[in-house]
Motif scaffolding. Structure first.
Motif, PDB file in Angstrom:
ATOM      1  N   LYS A 184      63.961  18.039  -5.451  1.00 50.14           N
ATOM      2  CA  LYS A 184      63.200  16.660  -5.131  1.00 50.14           C
ATOM      3  C   LYS A 184      62.038  16.440  -6.170  1.00 50.14           C
ATOM      4  CE  LYS A 184      61.658  13.538  -1.470  1.00 50.14           C
ATOM      5  NZ  LYS A 184      61.241  13.723  -0.054  1.00 50.14           N
ATOM      6  N   ALA A 185      61.166  17.301  -6.288  1.00 51.23           N
ATOM      7  CA  ALA A 185      60.150  17.038  -7.347  1.00 51.23           C
ATOM      8  C   ALA A 185      60.630  16.671  -8.562  1.00 51.23           C
ATOM      9  CB  ALA A 185      59.155  18.280  -7.442  1.00 51.23           C
ATOM     10  N   ALA A 186      61.821  17.444  -9.051  1.00 47.50           N
ATOM     11  CA  ALA A 186      62.211  17.241 -10.435  1.00 47.50           C
ATOM     12  C   ALA A 186      63.083  15.789 -10.486  1.00 47.50           C
ATOM     13  CB  ALA A 186      63.226  18.638 -10.694  1.00 47.50           C
ATOM     14  N   ARG A 187      63.939  15.567  -9.484  1.00 49.72           N
ATOM     15  CA  ARG A 187      64.601  14.153  -9.496  1.00 49.72           C
ATOM     16  C   ARG A 187      63.405  13.187  -9.457  1.00 49.72           C
ATOM     17  NH1 ARG A 187      67.304  16.184  -5.168  1.00 49.72           N
ATOM     18  NH2 ARG A 187      66.310  15.110  -3.782  1.00 49.72           N
ATOM     19  N   LYS A 188      62.420  13.154  -8.787  1.00 49.63           N
ATOM     20  CA  LYS A 188      61.156  12.256  -8.723  1.00 49.63           C
ATOM     21  C   LYS A 188      60.474  12.216 -10.300  1.00 49.63           C
ATOM     22  CE  LYS A 188      57.379  10.676  -6.093  1.00 49.63           C
ATOM     23  NZ  LYS A 188      56.336  11.322  -4.892  1.00 49.63           N
ATOM     24  N   GLN A 189      60.527  13.331 -10.971  1.00 48.68           N
ATOM     25  CA  GLN A 189      59.808  13.383 -12.136  1.00 48.68           C
ATOM     26  C   GLN A 189      60.708  12.608 -13.432  1.00 48.68           C
ATOM     27  OE1 GLN A 189      58.991  16.969 -13.596  1.00 48.68           O
ATOM     28  NE2 GLN A 189      57.816  16.456 -15.288  1.00 48.68           N
ATOM     29  N   ALA A 190      62.052  13.033 -13.236  1.00 49.16           N
ATOM     30  CA  ALA A 190      62.895  12.584 -14.110  1.00 49.16           C
ATOM     31  C   ALA A 190      63.339  10.961 -13.691  1.00 49.16           C
ATOM     32  CB  ALA A 190      64.241  13.178 -13.785  1.00 49.16           C
ATOM     33  N   ARG A 191      63.137  10.530 -12.669  1.00 54.46           N
ATOM     34  CA  ARG A 191      63.111   8.999 -12.277  1.00 54.46           C
ATOM     35  C   ARG A 191      62.086   8.396 -12.993  1.00 54.46           C
ATOM     36  NH1 ARG A 191      62.878   9.267  -7.108  1.00 54.46           N
ATOM     37  NH2 ARG A 191      65.039   9.946  -6.881  1.00 54.46           N
ATOM     38  N   ALA A 192      60.818   8.851 -12.764  1.00 49.90           N
ATOM     39  CA  ALA A 192      59.552   8.396 -13.246  1.00 49.90           C
ATOM     40  C   ALA A 192      59.509   8.300 -14.814  1.00 49.90           C
ATOM     41  CB  ALA A 192      58.177   9.155 -12.685  1.00 49.90           C
ATOM     42  N   LYS A 193      60.206   9.304 -15.472  1.00 44.93           N
ATOM     43  CA  LYS A 193      60.232   9.301 -16.871  1.00 44.93           C
ATOM     44  C   LYS A 193      61.168   7.985 -17.556  1.00 44.93           C
ATOM     45  CE  LYS A 193      61.585  12.395 -20.662  1.00 44.93           C
ATOM     46  NZ  LYS A 193      62.127  13.442 -21.093  1.00 44.93           N
ATOM     47  N   LYS A 194      62.384   8.081 -16.396  1.00 43.74           N
ATOM     48  CA  LYS A 194      63.471   7.106 -16.862  1.00 43.74           C
ATOM     49  C   LYS A 194      62.808   5.571 -16.806  1.00 43.74           C
ATOM     50  CE  LYS A 194      66.046   5.938 -13.859  1.00 43.74           C
ATOM     51  NZ  LYS A 194      66.169   4.701 -13.420  1.00 43.74           N
ATOM     52  N   ASN A 195      62.040   5.248 -15.795  1.00 37.74           N
ATOM     53  CA  ASN A 195      61.447   4.135 -15.555  1.00 37.74           C
ATOM     54  C   ASN A 195      60.510   3.778 -16.536  1.00 37.74           C
ATOM     55  OD1 ASN A 195      63.258   3.574 -13.190  1.00 37.74           O
ATOM     56  ND2 ASN A 195      61.674   4.238 -11.782  1.00 37.74           N
ATOM     57  N   ALA A 196      59.697   4.792 -16.978  1.00 43.28           N
ATOM     58  CA  ALA A 196      58.553   4.249 -17.847  1.00 43.28           C
ATOM     59  C   ALA A 196      59.181   4.269 -19.286  1.00 43.28           C
ATOM     60  CB  ALA A 196      57.622   6.003 -18.130  1.00 43.28           C
ATOM     61  N   GLU A 197      60.359   4.765 -19.523  1.00 49.68           N
ATOM     62  CA  GLU A 197      61.224   4.593 -21.068  1.00 49.68           C
ATOM     63  C   GLU A 197      61.781   2.937 -20.715  1.00 49.68           C
ATOM     64  OE1 GLU A 197      65.002   6.126 -22.847  1.00 49.68           O
ATOM     65  OE2 GLU A 197      63.351   7.800 -22.501  1.00 49.68           O
ATOM     66  N   LEU A 198      62.283   2.561 -19.620  1.00 48.57           N
ATOM     67  CA  LEU A 198      62.848   1.610 -19.321  1.00 48.57           C
ATOM     68  C   LEU A 198      61.399   0.417 -19.560  1.00 48.57           C
ATOM     69  CD1 LEU A 198      65.136  -0.366 -19.027  1.00 48.57           C
ATOM     70  CD2 LEU A 198      64.839  -0.036 -16.421  1.00 48.57           C
ATOM     71  N   LYS A 199      60.448   0.570 -19.097  1.00 50.46           N
ATOM     72  CA  LYS A 199      59.518  -0.336 -18.963  1.00 50.46           C
ATOM     73  C   LYS A 199      58.908  -0.608 -20.494  1.00 50.46           C
ATOM     74  CE  LYS A 199      55.801  -2.515 -17.223  1.00 50.46           C
ATOM     75  NZ  LYS A 199      55.863  -4.068 -17.617  1.00 50.46           N
ATOM     76  N   LYS A 200      58.719   0.620 -21.431  1.00 58.81           N
ATOM     77  CA  LYS A 200      58.366   0.326 -22.602  1.00 58.81           C
ATOM     78  C   LYS A 200      59.403  -0.361 -23.550  1.00 58.81           C
ATOM     79  CE  LYS A 200      55.984   4.676 -23.401  1.00 58.81           C
ATOM     80  NZ  LYS A 200      55.956   6.173 -23.971  1.00 58.81           N
ATOM     81  N   LEU A 201      60.817  -0.156 -23.187  1.00 58.54           N
ATOM     82  CA  LEU A 201      61.992  -0.956 -23.758  1.00 58.54           C
ATOM     83  C   LEU A 201      61.778  -2.620 -23.454  1.00 58.54           C
ATOM     84  CD1 LEU A 201      64.831   1.585 -23.468  1.00 58.54           C
ATOM     85  CD2 LEU A 201      63.575   1.023 -25.518  1.00 58.54           C
ATOM     86  N   LYS A 247      60.995  -0.374 -32.056  1.00 54.01           N
ATOM     87  CA  LYS A 247      59.526  -1.105 -31.858  1.00 54.01           C
ATOM     88  C   LYS A 247      58.905  -0.285 -30.890  1.00 54.01           C
ATOM     89  CE  LYS A 247      57.561  -5.422 -30.611  1.00 54.01           C
ATOM     90  NZ  LYS A 247      58.107  -6.789 -30.236  1.00 54.01           N
ATOM     91  N   ALA A 248      59.412   0.380 -29.881  1.00 53.62           N
ATOM     92  CA  ALA A 248      58.798   1.210 -28.854  1.00 53.62           C
ATOM     93  C   ALA A 248      58.664   2.548 -29.168  1.00 53.62           C
ATOM     94  CB  ALA A 248      59.596   0.983 -27.533  1.00 53.62           C
ATOM     95  N   GLY A 249      59.205   3.148 -30.359  1.00 59.48           N
ATOM     96  CA  GLY A 249      59.193   4.752 -30.642  1.00 59.48           C
ATOM     97  C   GLY A 249      59.920   5.263 -29.770  1.00 59.48           C
ATOM     98  N   ILE A 250      60.830   4.973 -29.095  1.00 56.21           N
ATOM     99  CA  ILE A 250      61.394   5.895 -28.034  1.00 56.21           C
ATOM    100  C   ILE A 250      62.871   6.227 -28.424  1.00 56.21           C
ATOM    101  CG2 ILE A 250      62.663   5.875 -25.797  1.00 56.21           C
ATOM    102  CD1 ILE A 250      60.786   3.639 -24.993  1.00 56.21           C
ATOM    103  N   GLY A 251      63.339   7.620 -28.698  1.00 55.15           N
ATOM    104  CA  GLY A 251      64.452   7.917 -29.055  1.00 55.15           C
ATOM    105  C   GLY A 251      64.746   7.685 -30.414  1.00 55.15           C
ATOM    106  N   GLN A 252      65.962   7.857 -30.974  1.00 57.15           N
ATOM    107  CA  GLN A 252      66.424   7.665 -32.401  1.00 57.15           C
ATOM    108  C   GLN A 252      67.404   6.600 -31.975  1.00 57.15           C
ATOM    109  OE1 GLN A 252      65.213   8.477 -35.029  1.00 57.15           O
ATOM    110  NE2 GLN A 252      63.469   9.536 -34.127  1.00 57.15           N
ATOM    111  N   PRO A 253      67.570   5.382 -32.749  1.00 55.32           N
ATOM    112  CA  PRO A 253      68.359   4.335 -32.689  1.00 55.32           C
ATOM    113  C   PRO A 253      69.655   4.992 -33.124  1.00 55.32           C
ATOM    114  CG  PRO A 253      66.742   3.627 -33.953  1.00 55.32           C
ATOM    115  CD  PRO A 253      66.176   4.700 -33.468  1.00 55.32           C
ATOM    116  N   LYS A 254      71.045   4.940 -32.752  1.00 56.16           N
ATOM    117  CA  LYS A 254      72.104   5.222 -33.361  1.00 56.16           C
ATOM    118  C   LYS A 254      72.704   4.320 -34.355  1.00 56.16           C
ATOM    119  CE  LYS A 254      73.277   7.701 -29.279  1.00 56.16           C
ATOM    120  NZ  LYS A 254      74.168   8.160 -28.287  1.00 56.16           N
ATOM    121  N   GLN A 255      73.091   4.764 -35.402  1.00 54.96           N
ATOM    122  CA  GLN A 255      73.899   3.955 -36.582  1.00 54.96           C
ATOM    123  C   GLN A 255      75.235   3.780 -35.961  1.00 54.96           C
ATOM    124  OE1 GLN A 255      72.003   2.877 -38.772  1.00 54.96           O
ATOM    125  NE2 GLN A 255      70.125   4.039 -38.434  1.00 54.96           N
TER     126      GLN A 255
END
Length: 102
Positions: free
Chosen positions: A52-69, A94-102
């Motif tokens: 449950k803690a791992a799912r919560k952490q993954a969800r928080a990471k995903k939501n933070a990345e979406l917020k940056k985007l 622009k957000a510096g997240i991941g590598q955009p795919k070509q």
């Protein structure tokens, strides 16, 4: 008469041996199959609270990345977006997240 009873007996023995040959053999417990070892192996798996803690952490990471985007200009709610691949790639750059795919 004696021959038919021998044939019947042989058929019964053959049928029984075929029937029991399909079942797995049961052997005495070894160290690898004992309940203590099985319980020890089960404790190595993550507990429900850890999962449950791992799912919560993954969800928080995903939501933070979406917020940056979204802050970088990406709008995920836009329907029929003709610029879909390009606009998310621009926001990632622009957000510096991941590598955009070509």
């Amino acid at each position: 008469m004696a021959d038919t009873s021998k044939i019947k007996a042989a058929c019964v023995v053959a049928a029984v041996s075929l029937a029991f040959s399909q079942f797995p053999k049961a052997f005495a417990q070894t160290a690898a199959t004992s309940p203590a070892v099985a319980a020890e192996g089960a404790s190595a798996a993550p507990s429900k609270a850890e999962r449950k803690a791992a799912r919560k952490q993954a969800r928080a990471k995903k939501n933070a990345e979406l917020k940056k985007l979204e802050d970088a200009g990406y709008r995920p709610g836009a329907r029929d977006d003709a610029n879909y691949p390009q606009d998310i790639q621009d926001a990632q750059k622009k957000a510096g997240i991941g590598q955009p795919k070509q």
